[in-house]
Design an enzyme around this catalytic site. Structure first.
Site, mmCIF file in Angstrom:
data_model
loop_
_atom_site.group_PDB
_atom_site.id
_atom_site.type_symbol
_atom_site.label_atom_id
_atom_site.label_comp_id
_atom_site.label_asym_id
_atom_site.label_seq_id
_atom_site.Cartn_x
_atom_site.Cartn_y
_atom_site.Cartn_z
ATOM 1 C CG ASP A 159 -34.051 -24.926 -37.053
ATOM 2 O OD1 ASP A 159 -33.732 -24.561 -38.064
ATOM 3 O OD2 ASP A 159 -33.258 -25.756 -36.579
ATOM 4 C CG ASN A 163 -28.646 -21.111 -45.750
ATOM 5 O OD1 ASN A 163 -28.124 -20.169 -45.823
ATOM 6 N ND2 ASN A 163 -28.919 -21.925 -44.647
ATOM 7 C CD GLU A 173 -27.435 -28.626 -42.821
ATOM 8 O OE1 GLU A 173 -28.335 -29.096 -42.038
ATOM 9 O OE2 GLU A 173 -26.251 -28.394 -42.375
ATOM 10 C CB VAL A 174 -34.095 -29.342 -45.270
ATOM 11 C CG1 VAL A 174 -35.315 -29.917 -45.751
ATOM 12 C CG2 VAL A 174 -33.528 -29.615 -44.153
ATOM 13 C CG HIS A 208 -35.918 -24.123 -45.402
ATOM 14 N ND1 HIS A 208 -35.466 -25.045 -46.079
ATOM 15 C CD2 HIS A 208 -34.634 -23.743 -44.517
ATOM 16 C CE1 HIS A 208 -34.075 -25.394 -46.105
ATOM 17 N NE2 HIS A 208 -33.635 -24.499 -45.192
HETATM 18 P P1 5GP Z 1 -30.813 -25.125 -44.415
HETATM 19 O O1 5GP Z 1 -29.278 -25.565 -43.828
HETATM 20 O O2 5GP Z 1 -31.378 -26.277 -45.138
HETATM 21 O O3 5GP Z 1 -30.849 -23.776 -44.529
HETATM 22 O O4 5GP Z 1 -31.539 -25.438 -42.862
HETATM 23 C C1 5GP Z 1 -32.187 -26.473 -42.340
HETATM 24 C C2 5GP Z 1 -32.653 -26.239 -40.921
HETATM 25 O O5 5GP Z 1 -33.558 -27.268 -40.777
HETATM 26 C C3 5GP Z 1 -31.622 -26.415 -40.025
HETATM 27 O O6 5GP Z 1 -31.609 -25.237 -39.198
HETATM 28 C C4 5GP Z 1 -32.044 -27.636 -39.141
HETATM 29 O O7 5GP Z 1 -31.585 -27.425 -37.819
HETATM 30 C C5 5GP Z 1 -33.521 -27.613 -39.204
HETATM 31 N N1 5GP Z 1 -34.119 -29.013 -39.210
HETATM 32 C C6 5GP Z 1 -33.647 -29.957 -39.680
HETATM 33 N N2 5GP Z 1 -34.369 -31.095 -39.522
HETATM 34 C C7 5GP Z 1 -35.392 -30.663 -39.020
HETATM 35 C C8 5GP Z 1 -36.617 -31.276 -38.179
HETATM 36 O O8 5GP Z 1 -36.775 -32.551 -38.207
HETATM 37 N N3 5GP Z 1 -37.268 -30.646 -37.566
HETATM 38 C C9 5GP Z 1 -37.203 -29.257 -37.486
HETATM 39 N N4 5GP Z 1 -38.117 -28.527 -36.674
HETATM 40 N N5 5GP Z 1 -36.053 -28.424 -38.072
HETATM 41 C C10 5GP Z 1 -35.171 -29.294 -38.555
#
Ligand code: 5GP
Length: 119
Positions: free
Chosen positions: A33, A91, A99-100, A104
């Site tokens: 991350d 999440n 967020e993404v 994952h």
């Molecule tokens: P979510 O909130 O969707 O469960 O988590 C998304 C995660 O993706 C976050 O912990 C954030 O730090 C990570 N993340 C977002 N953009 C990038 C990226 O460009 N590269 C990497 N390695 N992690 C990312």
């Protein structure tokens, strides 16, 4: 909701953006991350276009699902976390704080973690 082909993890899978890779095969990619919340914070993703946990479990083949979770356990061992323990987080959707929008799993460990459930 349809899959956004330009989400950041789709772009990582297409190698349009770099990642710090820890594991890859034909179905799974795992990478650190970019904003780690613990000494070890790895994101493990299926290569297929699944939005989140719910989408993955409703639409992926059973072998694909089993394969992903086997790799999660293997990667935990790769980082020697099987004895000390670790946390898996996914999440899902707006209320889940995702967020993404590419499925994952966060593999988090390397230190004693705080509480994670709730607001
Ligand atoms: P979510 O909130 O969707 O469960 O988590 C998304 C995660 O993706 C976050 O912990 C954030 O730090 C990570 N993340 C977002 N953009 C990038 C990226 O460009 N590269 C990497 N390695 N992690 C990312």
């Amino acid at each position: 909701m349809s899959y956004d082909v330009n989400n950041i993890f789709a772009r990582i899978l297409r190698q349009e953006i770099p990642c710090n890779k820890v594991f890859e095969d034909d179905k799974v990619l795992a990478f650190h991350d970019v904003h780690p919340k613990a000494p070890i914070h790895i994101l493990i993703i299926p290569k297929g276009a699944y939005i989140n946990f719910h989408d993955f479990h409703q639409h992926a083949e059973p072998e694909t699902i089993i394969h992903l979770y086997k790799k999660v356990a293997d990667i935990a061992e790769q980082f020697n976390l099987q004895q000390s323990g670790y946390r898996l987080i996914t999440n899902c959707g707006v209320d889940g704080g995702q967020e993404v929008p590419h499925y994952h799993i966060h593999l988090v460990g390397g230190d004693k973690l705080g509480t994670a459930v709730g607001k």
